[in-house]
Motif scaffolding. Structure first.
Motif, short mmCIF file in Angstrom:
data_model
loop_
_atom_site.label_atom_id
_atom_site.label_comp_id
_atom_site.label_asym_id
_atom_site.label_seq_id
_atom_site.Cartn_x
_atom_site.Cartn_y
_atom_site.Cartn_z
N ARG A 207 18.30 48.13 -6.69
CA ARG A 207 17.04 48.48 -6.04
C ARG A 207 16.64 47.36 -5.10
N VAL A 208 16.19 47.72 -3.91
CA VAL A 208 15.74 46.73 -2.92
C VAL A 208 14.34 47.11 -2.46
N ILE A 209 13.40 46.22 -2.70
CA ILE A 209 12.03 46.44 -2.25
C ILE A 209 11.81 45.66 -0.97
N VAL A 210 11.35 46.34 0.06
CA VAL A 210 11.08 45.70 1.35
C VAL A 210 9.57 45.54 1.49
N LEU A 211 9.12 44.31 1.48
CA LEU A 211 7.70 44.01 1.63
C LEU A 211 7.45 43.73 3.11
N THR A 212 6.62 44.55 3.73
CA THR A 212 6.47 44.46 5.18
C THR A 212 5.05 44.77 5.61
N ARG A 213 4.68 44.26 6.77
CA ARG A 213 3.33 44.52 7.29
C ARG A 213 3.29 45.76 8.18
N ARG A 214 4.47 46.31 8.49
CA ARG A 214 4.50 47.55 9.29
C ARG A 214 5.71 48.38 8.89
N ASP A 215 5.59 49.68 9.07
CA ASP A 215 6.65 50.61 8.70
C ASP A 215 7.92 50.29 9.50
N LEU A 216 9.05 50.15 8.81
CA LEU A 216 10.30 49.81 9.48
C LEU A 216 11.16 51.03 9.79
N GLY A 217 10.65 52.21 9.53
CA GLY A 217 11.33 53.44 9.94
C GLY A 217 12.71 53.61 9.34
N THR A 218 13.69 53.89 10.20
CA THR A 218 15.04 54.21 9.72
C THR A 218 15.74 53.03 9.06
N ALA A 219 15.27 51.82 9.29
CA ALA A 219 15.90 50.64 8.68
C ALA A 219 15.81 50.67 7.17
N VAL A 220 14.84 51.39 6.64
CA VAL A 220 14.66 51.46 5.19
C VAL A 220 15.00 52.85 4.64
N ALA A 221 15.67 53.66 5.44
CA ALA A 221 16.05 55.00 5.02
C ALA A 221 17.31 54.94 4.17
N ASP A 222 17.16 54.55 2.93
CA ASP A 222 18.29 54.40 2.02
C ASP A 222 17.80 54.71 0.61
N PRO A 223 18.58 55.40 -0.22
CA PRO A 223 18.14 55.77 -1.56
C PRO A 223 17.75 54.60 -2.45
N LYS A 224 18.36 53.44 -2.22
CA LYS A 224 18.07 52.30 -3.10
C LYS A 224 16.93 51.42 -2.57
N VAL A 225 16.35 51.79 -1.43
CA VAL A 225 15.32 50.97 -0.80
C VAL A 225 13.94 51.58 -1.00
N GLU A 226 13.01 50.73 -1.38
CA GLU A 226 11.59 51.11 -1.49
C GLU A 226 10.79 50.22 -0.55
#
Length: 222
Positions: free
Chosen positions: A40-59
């Motif tokens: 599992r990979v959690i991406v903490l971000t201040r803005r939506d990263l769109g397709t960069a986080v389009a992956d089943p293991k990414v939240e």
């Protein structure tokens, strides 16, 4: 059995990455998505990263870093990868630069450590020194010093020279510096973002203990 605030070590590891929209962060996210170590990979971000986080293991967790307390229950992870960084010019003021390069990483470290995170991996800079005459190097050194004081089981600090790669924003002086540093000794040479990210992920996958400092010359051999 793990406590409610600790990751379950019997399961694939969970990673948190902050700064995934930047040069090193993008490469780091790509490697984490491909890694068998992290389920599992959690991406903490201040803005939506769109397709960069389009992956089943990414939240993706979109939040102002000043409001981390509101998402703290979603930040229970094993390893934290911090690639946050800016320039004084882009930040606008020294105060804002310090907030991004010192305040946010330290706040994220505090928040995740208390919830059981075991490794913190951070991109600092060659020449980082809390007593440096140069403001940039001093802030980086102060961050390293503050992270060491948190007593992480595993603290991995990367100290690259100039980071090489194609940025979204224009940094003409940095591009000139990259060209000049391509022929410099390896200790000072421009380090491609992909090499830095690879050193971050590979070292974390090994499960280091105590403090590990990776300098520019060592990133070429990982």
């Amino acid at each position: 059995m793990p406590t409610p605030n600790e990751p379950d070590q019997s399961e694939p590891k969970r990673a948190l990455i902050c700064g995934a929209s930047g040069l090193v962060g993008r490469e780091c996210l790509r490697l984490l998505k491909a890694s068998n170590t992290y389920g599992r990979v959690i991406v903490l971000t201040r803005r939506d990263l769109g397709t960069a986080v389009a992956d089943p293991k990414v939240e993706q967790v979109v939040i102002d870093f000043e409001e981390l307390a509101f998402v703290s229950d979603r930040l229970v992870v094993d390893d934290v990868f911090c690639t946050l960084g800016t320039t004084i010019k882009k930040a606008g003021t020294k105060q804002r630069f310090r907030q991004i390069d010192f305040g946010y990483p330290l706040r994220i470290a505090e928040c995740t450590r208390v919830r059981g995170a075991q490794q913190f991996v951070v991109v600092s800079s060659l020449g980082a020194d809390p007593d440096s005459f140069f403001f940039y190097s001093r802030v980086k050194g102060e961050l390293e010093q503050a992270l060491r004081a948190q007593d992480w089981p595993g603290l991995i600090i990367l100290q690259p020279s100039i980071i090489g790669g194609d940025r979204d924003e224009s940094r003409p002086l940095e591009r000139i510096g990259q060209r000049l540093m391509k022929v410099a000794p390896r200790a000072w040479r421009t380090v491609p973002a992909a090499l830095i990210a690879r050193a971050m992920v590979q070292t974390a996958e090994q499960g280091v203990h105590d403090l590990t400092v990776i300098r520019s010359r060592e990133m070429w051999s990982t």
